[in-house]
Design a protein around this motif. Structure first.
Motif, mmCIF file in Angstrom:
data_model
loop_
_atom_site.group_PDB
_atom_site.id
_atom_site.type_symbol
_atom_site.label_atom_id
_atom_site.label_comp_id
_atom_site.label_asym_id
_atom_site.label_seq_id
_atom_site.Cartn_x
_atom_site.Cartn_y
_atom_site.Cartn_z
ATOM 1 N N GLU A 50 52.968 4.281 16.412
ATOM 2 C CA GLU A 50 52.315 3.052 15.973
ATOM 3 C C GLU A 50 53.276 1.868 15.975
ATOM 4 O OE1 GLU A 50 50.257 6.618 14.358
ATOM 5 O OE2 GLU A 50 52.335 5.921 14.420
ATOM 6 N N GLN A 51 54.538 2.117 15.640
ATOM 7 C CA GLN A 51 55.523 1.041 15.695
ATOM 8 C C GLN A 51 55.851 0.667 17.134
ATOM 9 O OE1 GLN A 51 58.980 1.821 13.283
ATOM 10 N NE2 GLN A 51 57.795 2.130 11.406
ATOM 11 N N VAL A 52 55.810 1.631 18.020
ATOM 12 C CA VAL A 52 56.047 1.343 19.442
ATOM 13 C C VAL A 52 54.905 0.510 20.007
ATOM 14 C CG1 VAL A 52 56.324 2.345 21.739
ATOM 15 C CG2 VAL A 52 57.432 3.423 19.774
ATOM 16 N N LEU A 53 53.677 0.903 19.693
ATOM 17 C CA LEU A 53 52.507 0.182 20.199
ATOM 18 C C LEU A 53 52.323 -1.164 19.512
ATOM 19 C CD1 LEU A 53 49.925 3.123 20.268
ATOM 20 C CD2 LEU A 53 50.935 2.005 22.270
ATOM 21 N N GLY A 54 52.737 -1.243 18.247
ATOM 22 C CA GLY A 54 52.525 -2.456 17.474
ATOM 23 C C GLY A 54 51.215 -2.459 16.710
ATOM 24 N N TRP A 55 50.524 -1.333 16.678
ATOM 25 C CA TRP A 55 49.261 -1.248 15.948
ATOM 26 C C TRP A 55 48.922 0.202 15.637
ATOM 27 C CZ3 TRP A 55 45.392 1.663 18.234
ATOM 28 C CH2 TRP A 55 45.502 1.871 19.619
ATOM 29 N N ALA A 56 48.033 0.367 14.655
ATOM 30 C CA ALA A 56 47.498 1.685 14.315
ATOM 31 C C ALA A 56 46.000 1.538 14.107
ATOM 32 C CB ALA A 56 48.143 2.213 13.037
ATOM 33 N N GLU A 57 45.261 2.571 14.453
ATOM 34 C CA GLU A 57 43.829 2.575 14.170
ATOM 35 C C GLU A 57 43.616 3.087 12.759
ATOM 36 O OE1 GLU A 57 39.591 4.459 15.710
ATOM 37 O OE2 GLU A 57 41.351 4.553 17.017
ATOM 38 N N PHE A 58 42.872 2.324 11.967
ATOM 39 C CA PHE A 58 42.625 2.707 10.583
ATOM 40 C C PHE A 58 41.193 2.350 10.230
ATOM 41 C CE2 PHE A 58 42.673 2.117 5.962
ATOM 42 C CZ PHE A 58 43.315 3.279 5.551
ATOM 43 N N ARG A 59 40.397 3.370 10.009
ATOM 44 C CA ARG A 59 38.979 3.204 9.671
ATOM 45 C C ARG A 59 38.258 2.287 10.668
ATOM 46 N NH1 ARG A 59 35.131 1.581 5.659
ATOM 47 N NH2 ARG A 59 34.238 3.394 4.630
ATOM 48 N N GLY A 60 38.543 2.512 11.941
ATOM 49 C CA GLY A 60 37.886 1.769 13.002
ATOM 50 C C GLY A 60 38.479 0.416 13.285
ATOM 51 N N LEU A 61 39.535 0.031 12.564
ATOM 52 C CA LEU A 61 40.176 -1.264 12.752
ATOM 53 C C LEU A 61 41.521 -1.077 13.450
ATOM 54 C CD1 LEU A 61 39.599 -2.720 9.178
ATOM 55 C CD2 LEU A 61 38.191 -3.145 11.218
ATOM 56 N N ARG A 62 41.950 -2.090 14.188
ATOM 57 C CA ARG A 62 43.290 -2.082 14.771
ATOM 58 C C ARG A 62 44.202 -2.885 13.854
ATOM 59 N NH1 ARG A 62 44.895 -2.792 21.093
ATOM 60 N NH2 ARG A 62 43.641 -0.891 21.124
ATOM 61 N N VAL A 63 45.099 -2.180 13.164
ATOM 62 C CA VAL A 63 45.966 -2.778 12.163
ATOM 63 C C VAL A 63 47.355 -3.010 12.760
ATOM 64 C CG1 VAL A 63 47.061 -2.403 9.913
ATOM 65 C CG2 VAL A 63 44.711 -1.663 10.292
ATOM 66 N N VAL A 64 47.871 -4.214 12.608
ATOM 67 C CA VAL A 64 49.210 -4.534 13.099
ATOM 68 C C VAL A 64 50.250 -3.711 12.345
ATOM 69 C CG1 VAL A 64 50.965 -6.332 13.295
ATOM 70 C CG2 VAL A 64 48.564 -6.884 13.755
ATOM 71 N N VAL A 65 51.173 -3.098 13.091
ATOM 72 C CA VAL A 65 52.267 -2.327 12.500
ATOM 73 C C VAL A 65 53.577 -2.828 13.098
ATOM 74 C CG1 VAL A 65 53.302 -0.054 12.153
ATOM 75 C CG2 VAL A 65 50.813 -0.285 12.219
ATOM 76 N N GLU A 66 54.406 -3.434 12.282
ATOM 77 C CA GLU A 66 55.685 -3.949 12.752
ATOM 78 C C GLU A 66 56.791 -2.913 12.545
ATOM 79 O OE1 GLU A 66 56.402 -7.691 10.868
ATOM 80 O OE2 GLU A 66 54.724 -8.688 11.880
ATOM 81 N N PRO A 67 57.894 -3.016 13.290
ATOM 82 C CA PRO A 67 59.003 -2.072 13.124
ATOM 83 C C PRO A 67 59.510 -2.046 11.690
ATOM 84 C CG PRO A 67 59.300 -3.375 15.120
ATOM 85 C CD PRO A 67 58.140 -3.981 14.388
ATOM 86 N N GLY A 68 59.796 -0.845 11.201
ATOM 87 C CA GLY A 68 60.356 -0.700 9.874
ATOM 88 C C GLY A 68 59.362 -0.739 8.737
ATOM 89 N N VAL A 69 58.067 -0.790 9.058
ATOM 90 C CA VAL A 69 57.033 -0.837 8.023
ATOM 91 C C VAL A 69 56.318 0.509 7.974
ATOM 92 C CG1 VAL A 69 54.900 -1.980 7.279
ATOM 93 C CG2 VAL A 69 56.762 -3.324 8.263
#
Length: 273
Positions: free
Chosen positions: A67-86
């Motif tokens: 998810e950090q590599v892609l910059g996002w994660a799928e969460f309950r049908g939403l695309r959530v931004v995921v930054e490095p180190g979070v």
């Protein structure tokens, strides 16, 4: 790691060529990625060039969470931004959101405490409709990331330690207080997968000696912030659930445990009487 096939060697098909796909799968599998084929498809979709694909695969093979590599994660049908180190939102935490929505479908004031990316608050706002949404985290990187997710949902993100971060006028008004607190016992952090242990903030993982230090602090303070009938929802571990329930009851909340065997999720729910 060898470079991905160039566009010239793959009939100018770029990062999505069969040769690039085969290379990415092999590289990820060699790095120990269990779902190499699925991850390769996601990385191929994200990469615009063979060079970009190489960089993405290299980062994943080095152990960074997908998810950090892609910059996002799928969460309950939403695309959530995921930054490095979070902290990366887990799928099992969707169960906490489900329980919150089922228990308070007409909630108007929502707080996402220990928010990380803000995935929980964002998902609650999407499910409940227009709400007054607040989120808070002590980690500056998480606050920056959460603002990218919470902001478009009309919410506000605050920096600070638990309730100290929240505006005072929220006291006694919160219908849903969701807190995805750290709950890994300190001595067990070293047993976590390297993706979490090495690339997510310790403050989002380490819950103290028995894993319940932060949960107890949240539970003790929650009654002052909850509206009458408002609920606190906290994710915990299976073996910690009895002690977590006791902490909720000591705080004066009517407590129960919700369990999803499919997601291996345990959520303690406490309601202000």
């Amino acid at each position: 790691m060898s470079a991905a096939p160039s566009s010239a060697s793959s009939a100018s098909s770029g990062a999505t060529s069969p040769a690039s796909r085969a290379w990415a799968v092999a590289a990820l599998r060699a790095a120990g990625c269990v779902f190499a084929e699925d991850e390769a498809e996601l990385l191929l979709t994200a990469a615009r060039t063979p060079e970009e694909l190489t960089a993405l695969v290299d980062r994943r093979a080095a152990g960074l969470p997908l998810e950090q590599v892609l910059g996002w994660a799928e969460f309950r049908g939403l695309r959530v931004v995921v930054e490095p180190g979070v902290f990366v939102p887990r799928r099992r935490t969707e169960f906490l959101v489900d329980q919150a929505v089922a228990g308070a479908p007409r909630a108007s004031v929502v707080v996402d405490l220990c928010c990380g990316t803000g995935a929980v608050g964002t998902a609650l706002a999407a499910a409940l409709g227009p709400v007054e949404l607040h989120a808070a985290d002590i980690d500056p990187a998480a606050v920056r990331c959460a603002r990218r997710n919470i902001g478009p949902a009309g919410g506000r993100v605050h920096a600070g330690d638990l309730f100290e971060a929240l505006p005072g006028d929220l006291r006694g008004r919160v219908d849903v207080l969701a807190a995805n607190v750290p709950y890994v016992p300190t001595d067990e952090v070293c047993l976590l997968p390297a993706e979490a242990r090495d690339h997510e903030p310790l403050v989002a993982l380490d819950g103290g000696t028995d894993g319940l230090d932060v949960l107890r602090r949240v539970t003790a303070g929650a009654p002052d912030w909850l509206a009458p009938g408002g609920s606190l929802l906290v994710e915990t571990g299976e073996h910690q659930a009895p002690a977590a329930l006791e902490a909720f009851r000591e705080a004066g909340l009517a407590a129960r445990l919700a369990v999803s065997e499919e997601l291996y999720a345990y959520v303690v729910i406490g309601t202000r009487r």
